[in-house]
Design an enzyme around this catalytic site. Structure first.
Site, PDB file in Angstrom:
ATOM      1  N   GLU A  71       0.852  -1.187   0.000  1.00 58.38           N
ATOM      2  CA  GLU A  71       0.000   0.000   0.000  1.00 58.38           C
ATOM      3  C   GLU A  71       0.892   1.244   0.000  1.00 58.38           C
ATOM      4  OE1 GLU A  71      -3.629   2.037   2.606  1.00 58.38           O
ATOM      5  OE2 GLU A  71      -2.434   0.406   3.451  1.00 58.38           O
TER       6      GLU A  71
ATOM      7  N   HIS B 273       0.270   7.876   5.824  1.00 59.39           N
ATOM      8  CA  HIS B 273       1.524   7.511   5.167  1.00 59.39           C
ATOM      9  C   HIS B 273       2.520   8.669   5.253  1.00 59.39           C
ATOM     10  CE1 HIS B 273       0.126   3.799   2.880  1.00 59.39           C
ATOM     11  NE2 HIS B 273      -0.943   4.225   3.542  1.00 59.39           N
TER      12      HIS B 273
ATOM     13  N   ALA C 117      -9.548   8.120   2.274  1.00 61.07           N
ATOM     14  CA  ALA C 117      -8.366   8.555   1.523  1.00 61.07           C
ATOM     15  C   ALA C 117      -8.633   8.628   0.015  1.00 61.07           C
ATOM     16  CB  ALA C 117      -7.171   7.651   1.815  1.00 61.07           C
TER      17      ALA C 117
ATOM     18  N   ASP D 203      -7.782  -3.626   8.016  1.00 58.34           N
ATOM     19  CA  ASP D 203      -6.759  -2.573   8.028  1.00 58.34           C
ATOM     20  C   ASP D 203      -6.135  -2.504   9.421  1.00 58.34           C
ATOM     21  OD1 ASP D 203      -5.148  -0.640   6.906  1.00 58.34           O
ATOM     22  OD2 ASP D 203      -6.563   1.001   7.198  1.00 58.34           O
TER      23      ASP D 203
END
Length: 357
Positions: free
Chosen positions: A143, A155, A236, A294
């Site tokens: 990912e 991230h 996202a 997740d």
């Protein structure tokens, strides 16, 4: 004593007083199994004249296919994006623990990281079958780091990448190898992404669209080149808009090639996605729904500070945040929790979608 020596010497187990998932409904039936394979009772009785060597009373429990989790970042103190000295041992430990929650196969997921992390971790994660020792590994889910700056979520910005060398070469420079990789999440609006989508698809790697500001046209182009998945729908990515629904619009797009299904991951933990949004997605495209956890390092651990790749995360109740912010970064939910929440939110019992055949 064998049930039928003329057919097979292996013993037959009969599961009684159980509920079986058949035709999208739970039905009360017995189940007959030999060597890990479900038997047709009519053939067993009339053709083989076989009988059960062992009976197991399920006491009303459900017998169903094992769950598949294609997006799980770690758990129980293990972070798949951390280059520990025993990556294989960490993956095996999580595989054993998630078996307790009904997961029989999964994709260890690495979030955006520096190349050195991929080069050390990926060679140590191998595809293998599951069993009593733990859930099977279907392959790694990568990912990032080829995602949108605007929708990076948790991230780390400093490690995000674009396709500077024209495509697949960039992936090999960052990841080192694509061996044992099952899925790659990328943003389809990045320049050069379509050739990457095509190349990955030709290699049998699932391309997922996510962490993206792509419009619907860009998402549809990616699907036409081979993309077949959406990473944690609604999260996202651009929100749905009636003039350009963005990636969400793929659920009802008429540009999806005939015979192809676009699947979408949903984090049904009661935090990432409102129950109404779960219902909207499922009713628009029920055959594409794939529940994912997740889950992060902190799954199965008490509240406190943990890691997700290069980030420090903080657990507050059932929420996981990048430390010092209000940015969500994964969940601490187990798959059985997600299934229960989805059933409560939707009123539906949804069988597991098998992505890897």
């Amino acid at each position: 004593m064998p049930s039928n020596k003329s057919v097979c010497d292996a013993p037959i187990t009969q599961f009684i007083n159980c509920r079986i998932l058949r035709d999208h409904r739970l039905q009360r039936e017995d189940m007959w199994v030999r060597e890990g394979r479900i038997l047709d009772p009519e053939k067993l009785f009339f053709d083989e004249q076989g009988y059960a060597d062992k009976r197991v009373d399920c006491e009303g429990s459900i017998i169903a296919p094992g769950f598949i989790d294609v997006q799980i970042n770690g758990g129980y103190g293990v972070d798949f994006s951390q280059p520990s000295e025993d990556v294989t041992g960490g993956v095996s430990f999580v595989a054993k623990k998630i078996l307790e929650h009904g997961v029989t196969s999964f994709c260890p997921t690495l979030v955006t990281s520096p190349p050195a992390v991929y080069h050390k971790v990926l060679p140590q994660v191998k595809v293998h079958s599951g069993g009593r020792h733990g859930a099977g590994v279907l392959g790694v889910h990568l990912e990032g780091p080829f995602i949108s700056l605007e929708k990076k979520g948790a991230h780390p910005e400093q490690y995000l990448r674009t396709f500077q060398s024209g495509g697949i070469k960039d992936l090999l420079e960052v990841y080192g190898s694509l061996d044992n990789v099952a899925m790659v999440t990328l943003a389809p609006e990045l320049a050069g992404s379509q050739s990457v989508v095509r190349e990955l698809s030709q290699r049998g790697i699932t391309v997922s669209l996510g962490h993206s500001v792509a419009n619907l046209s860009q998402a549809e182009e990616a699907v036409e080149h081979g993309a077949t998945f959406i990473t944690h729908l609604f999260n996202a990515m651009l929100p749905f808009h009636h003039r350009d629904p963005g990636i969400v619009g793929l659920l009802t797009s008429d540009r999806v090639p005939a015979g192809r299904t676009v699947y979408y991951g949903m984090i049904a933990d009661g935090i990432h996605t409102n129950p109404a949004a779960l219902r909207i997605a499922h009713r628009a495209h029920p055959s594409g729904l794939v529940l994912v956890t997740d889950a992060i390092t902190a799954m199965g651990l008490p509240p406190g500070r943990h890691t997700l790749g290069q980030q420090v995360i903080e657990i507050q109740g059932l929420h996981a945040y990048v430390a010092g912010t209000t940015t969500l970064c994964g969940s601490i939910a187990t798959m059985d929790m997600c299934v229960r929440h989805f059933k409560q939110a939707s009123g539906e019992f949804v069988p597991v979608v098998f992505l890897f055949r």
